[in-house]
Write a protein that holds these residues in place. Sequence first.
Motif, PDB file in Angstrom:
ATOM      1  N   SER A  11     -19.023  21.195   3.789  1.00 51.58           N
ATOM      2  CA  SER A  11     -19.610  19.605   3.666  1.00 51.58           C
ATOM      3  C   SER A  11     -18.560  18.855   2.825  1.00 51.58           C
ATOM      4  O   SER A  11     -17.312  19.367   2.411  1.00 51.58           O
ATOM      5  CB  SER A  11     -20.687  19.650   2.470  1.00 51.58           C
ATOM      6  OG  SER A  11     -20.112  20.185   1.120  1.00 51.58           O
ATOM      7  N   THR A  12     -18.886  17.688   2.726  1.00 57.28           N
ATOM      8  CA  THR A  12     -17.777  16.650   2.307  1.00 57.28           C
ATOM      9  C   THR A  12     -17.572  16.960   0.794  1.00 57.28           C
ATOM     10  O   THR A  12     -16.870  16.417   0.020  1.00 57.28           O
ATOM     11  CB  THR A  12     -18.150  15.307   2.538  1.00 57.28           C
ATOM     12  OG1 THR A  12     -19.768  14.978   2.011  1.00 57.28           O
ATOM     13  CG2 THR A  12     -18.292  14.814   3.964  1.00 57.28           C
ATOM     14  N   ASN A  13     -18.687  17.632   0.145  1.00 54.24           N
ATOM     15  CA  ASN A  13     -18.498  17.767  -1.305  1.00 54.24           C
ATOM     16  C   ASN A  13     -17.506  18.817  -1.769  1.00 54.24           C
ATOM     17  O   ASN A  13     -17.035  18.757  -2.878  1.00 54.24           O
ATOM     18  CB  ASN A  13     -19.944  18.372  -1.776  1.00 54.24           C
ATOM     19  CG  ASN A  13     -20.958  17.314  -1.512  1.00 54.24           C
ATOM     20  OD1 ASN A  13     -20.944  16.219  -1.738  1.00 54.24           O
ATOM     21  ND2 ASN A  13     -22.341  18.233  -1.550  1.00 54.24           N
ATOM     22  N   LYS A 115     -21.058  17.971  -6.128  1.00 50.81           N
ATOM     23  CA  LYS A 115     -21.611  16.649  -5.505  1.00 50.81           C
ATOM     24  C   LYS A 115     -21.306  15.304  -6.126  1.00 50.81           C
ATOM     25  O   LYS A 115     -21.743  15.208  -7.365  1.00 50.81           O
ATOM     26  CB  LYS A 115     -23.065  16.655  -5.286  1.00 50.81           C
ATOM     27  CG  LYS A 115     -23.947  15.857  -4.454  1.00 50.81           C
ATOM     28  CD  LYS A 115     -25.173  15.983  -4.213  1.00 50.81           C
ATOM     29  CE  LYS A 115     -25.844  14.977  -3.118  1.00 50.81           C
ATOM     30  NZ  LYS A 115     -27.165  15.120  -2.887  1.00 50.81           N
TER      31      LYS A 115
END
Length: 285
Positions: A11-13, A115
């Motif tokens: 994920s972008t996280n 996040k």
Amino acid sequence: MNRILYATDFSTNSVQALKYAFELRNKTDGELIIVHTADIPTLWKNSQAETMQGVESSISAHNLKKLKEFYKEHTGGNESEEYLSFEVREDRSTANSILNMAQDFNVDLVVLGVKGKSKLKEILMGSTAKSIIEKAKCTVLTVPTVAQYNDFKHILYAADFNENDIEVISNLTSFAKIYDATITITHVSTLQETDLKTKYEWFKEKLKERIKYPKIEFQILLSDNINNKLQEFFTENAFDLIVMLAHKHNWIHGDHVKNMEFHTTIPLMSYHEKNIPFQSKLKIN
């Protein structure tokens, strides 16, 4: 720092955390292990053994390829470097999988993405990060999604002025030397703490006896509104890293984590008191 483990869910996280892990490896000339945990759906697990083995093999190969592509895309690095390795495992619990791999590979540091522009208490209390920090036998670095990589030139350590703090700071100075960093030791207290001066003087003297690192400074924050004081302190100072000691029962010094409502874009490095004395140090090879 001999061995760093970086965990991603693609994920972008987790992108900024990879950049931190990559730069840390370059600074320390150690090993970097890139890992991913795959969750095989329960329905598939109930399939026939032969079919299941084929499914697991296919998913593992797919995720391994994806892991290498993720690394190359976000670092520009070469996947065949000798210091680099990739690992994909199956586990329904991401936290347990990361903890097992950290132990199997005997790593010095686990790097995780968290996040968004998170509240500090959300980073500390989030289920996966909290579980890993509580149970890992090494130091854990959590990196917010919006963090921008900077060398760790100014490190903030939150102290309670006790013996365990001295152990952590002794370990931390080995890491700080990599960056020639300044360590600011801060203690947050209410105006009602009557023995603060005695504790502070004792701590300074003990630290001076034990640690010779020259770039250490102190900052005591006094306020009945700890959250506002911390927010003001962070706004006024450009820290590159926050370091805290997690307790077995109270989690963070003085249980102040419930007051940490402010957002942070700064990476958080967590030690755990159960690992004192430390088996390994974050240091220059």
